[in-house]
Design a protein around this motif. Structure first.
Motif, short mmCIF file in Angstrom:
data_model
loop_
_atom_site.label_atom_id
_atom_site.label_comp_id
_atom_site.label_asym_id
_atom_site.label_seq_id
_atom_site.Cartn_x
_atom_site.Cartn_y
_atom_site.Cartn_z
N LEU A 191 1.07 -1.07 -0.01
CA LEU A 191 0.00 0.10 0.05
C LEU A 191 0.82 1.36 -0.23
N PHE A 192 0.70 2.21 -0.60
CA PHE A 192 1.15 3.49 -0.96
C PHE A 192 0.46 4.62 0.02
N VAL A 193 1.29 5.13 0.83
CA VAL A 193 1.14 6.14 1.75
C VAL A 193 1.61 7.46 1.33
N GLY A 194 0.76 8.45 1.06
CA GLY A 194 1.55 9.92 0.91
C GLY A 194 1.13 10.88 1.52
N ARG A 195 1.46 11.99 1.38
CA ARG A 195 1.28 13.29 2.16
C ARG A 195 1.60 13.06 3.62
N LEU A 196 2.52 12.61 3.97
CA LEU A 196 2.90 12.21 5.37
C LEU A 196 3.50 13.45 6.05
N SER A 197 3.65 13.51 7.23
CA SER A 197 4.39 14.43 7.95
C SER A 197 5.78 14.01 7.93
N TYR A 198 6.72 15.12 8.06
CA TYR A 198 8.15 14.70 8.11
C TYR A 198 8.30 13.97 9.49
N GLU A 199 7.72 14.25 10.42
CA GLU A 199 8.01 13.87 11.83
C GLU A 199 7.17 12.41 12.13
N THR A 200 6.64 11.70 10.96
CA THR A 200 6.19 10.53 11.05
C THR A 200 7.15 9.47 11.13
N THR A 201 7.15 8.40 11.78
CA THR A 201 8.12 7.26 11.86
C THR A 201 7.36 6.23 11.45
N GLU A 202 8.18 4.91 11.07
CA GLU A 202 7.59 3.75 10.96
C GLU A 202 6.83 3.30 12.11
N ALA A 203 7.17 3.39 13.18
CA ALA A 203 6.40 3.00 14.34
C ALA A 203 5.14 3.44 14.41
N LYS A 204 5.04 4.73 13.96
CA LYS A 204 3.72 5.35 13.99
C LYS A 204 2.72 4.75 12.88
N LEU A 205 3.67 4.64 11.73
CA LEU A 205 2.80 3.96 10.61
C LEU A 205 2.27 2.60 10.99
N ARG A 206 2.98 1.67 11.73
CA ARG A 206 2.77 0.52 12.05
C ARG A 206 1.34 0.71 12.84
N ARG A 207 1.58 1.59 13.97
CA ARG A 207 0.37 1.68 14.87
C ARG A 207 -1.06 1.96 14.12
N GLU A 208 -0.76 2.71 13.11
CA GLU A 208 -2.06 3.24 12.45
C GLU A 208 -2.59 2.33 11.56
N PHE A 209 -1.83 1.36 11.07
CA PHE A 209 -2.39 0.44 9.96
C PHE A 209 -2.31 -1.02 10.47
#
Length: 286
Positions: free
Chosen positions: A122-140
């Motif tokens: 899955l492609f995820v765009g328009r992310l904040s520059y402060e977003t981390t991989e751990a935050k993405l994992r928690r969201e998805f």
């Protein structure tokens, strides 16, 4: 009057002579005649030569070819030439990059962030520059187990604002594709899409002149008669304090009653003013 001698006409009664002779010299100068006008000869109108043709001037025309015109380059022409050179160089570099681009065999600098299965990515765009991989994992992770989450960054380490998430199941990826679009992560609404580089034929990224180019998933609705009509944008989300701002029905009734009472008071005051003015007019009349 019998023995008195009459004064001649135009002379003074005392001293004799005309009256101007008795004036002071300054006033006498005002009555002195001016110098005579200069003589001017009569203006004689010059006689124009008669009209003639150009036959007598034929020998004066050039018979050789004119010299070539020298066109000087203006500042605008120089700017246009530089712009055309830049465009040509960009087109050449772009065509070379398109020929060398192969999504199946990625470059060495992006091989580490490339997922294994494109149909589960899955492609995820328009992310904040402060977003981390751990935050993405928690969201998805709520859509299904995640195999890998890759944040794309510049060679210097600066994030580029998009990432790729690979799920263990393709069904979980489709669920996230349908439900995660527009979700707010770190203060920004993200955009999700499938990986099109390895799943869509002849697909090119935006840096190579491709991409979606700001298109939306919703197609414009076409009426029965007339041109296609664009879909209206979605309404803005309600304010977080919108519920607190809603007034109770009893408060609205009290406010409306207060408005009506104020209008009644204004009407009564205007009526009293009109009555007083009429009474004054009657008292003045009688």
């Amino acid at each position: 009057m019998a023995g008195r001698k009459m004064t001649p006409k135009g002379q003074m009664a005392f001293g004799g002579g005309p009256p101007i002779t008795h004036l002071p010299p300054a006033m006498k100068a005002m009555f002195q005649p001016g110098p005579p006008l200069p003589y001017k000869e009569k203006i004689r109108k010059r006689k124009c030569p008669p009209y003639s043709g150009l036959a007598s001037l034929r020998e004066l025309f050039e018979t050789t070819a004119p010299p070539e015109r020298v066109i000087m380059e203006t500042p605008r022409d120089r700017r246009e030439a530089k712009r055309a050179a830049r465009v040509a160089a960009n087109e050449l570099a772009l065509s070379a990059a398109k020929a060398a681009w192969d999504p199946v065999a990625p470059r060495a600098e992006v091989a580490e962030v490339t997922t294994t299965d494109a149909y589960k990515t899955l492609f995820v765009g328009r992310l904040s520059y402060e977003t981390t991989e751990a935050k993405l994992r928690r969201e998805f992770e709520q859509f299904g187990p995640i195999k890998a989450a890759r944040l794309v960054a510049e060679p210097g380490g600066k994030p580029r604002g998009y990432a790729f998430i690979e799920f263990e199941k393709e069904a979980d990826m489709r669920t996230a594709y349908k439900r995660a679009d527009g979700r707010r992560v770190d203060g920004r609404r993200i955009l999700v899409d499938v990986e099109r580089g390895r799943t869509v034929r002849n697909w090119k990224p935006r840096r190579l002149g491709g991409g979606l180019g700001g298109q939306t998933r919703k197609k414009p609705s076409k009426p029965a008669n007339g041109p296609p009509r664009t879909v209206a944008p979605p309404a803005a989300p309600p304010h977080r304090y919108a519920a607190d701002r809603r007034r109770s029905p009893s408060r609205e009734k009290d406010r409306g009653r207060a408005y009506r009472d104020r209008d009644d008071r204004h009407r009564d005051r205007d009526r009293r003013r009109r009555d007083r003015s009429r009474s004054r007019e009657r008292s003045r009349r009688y």
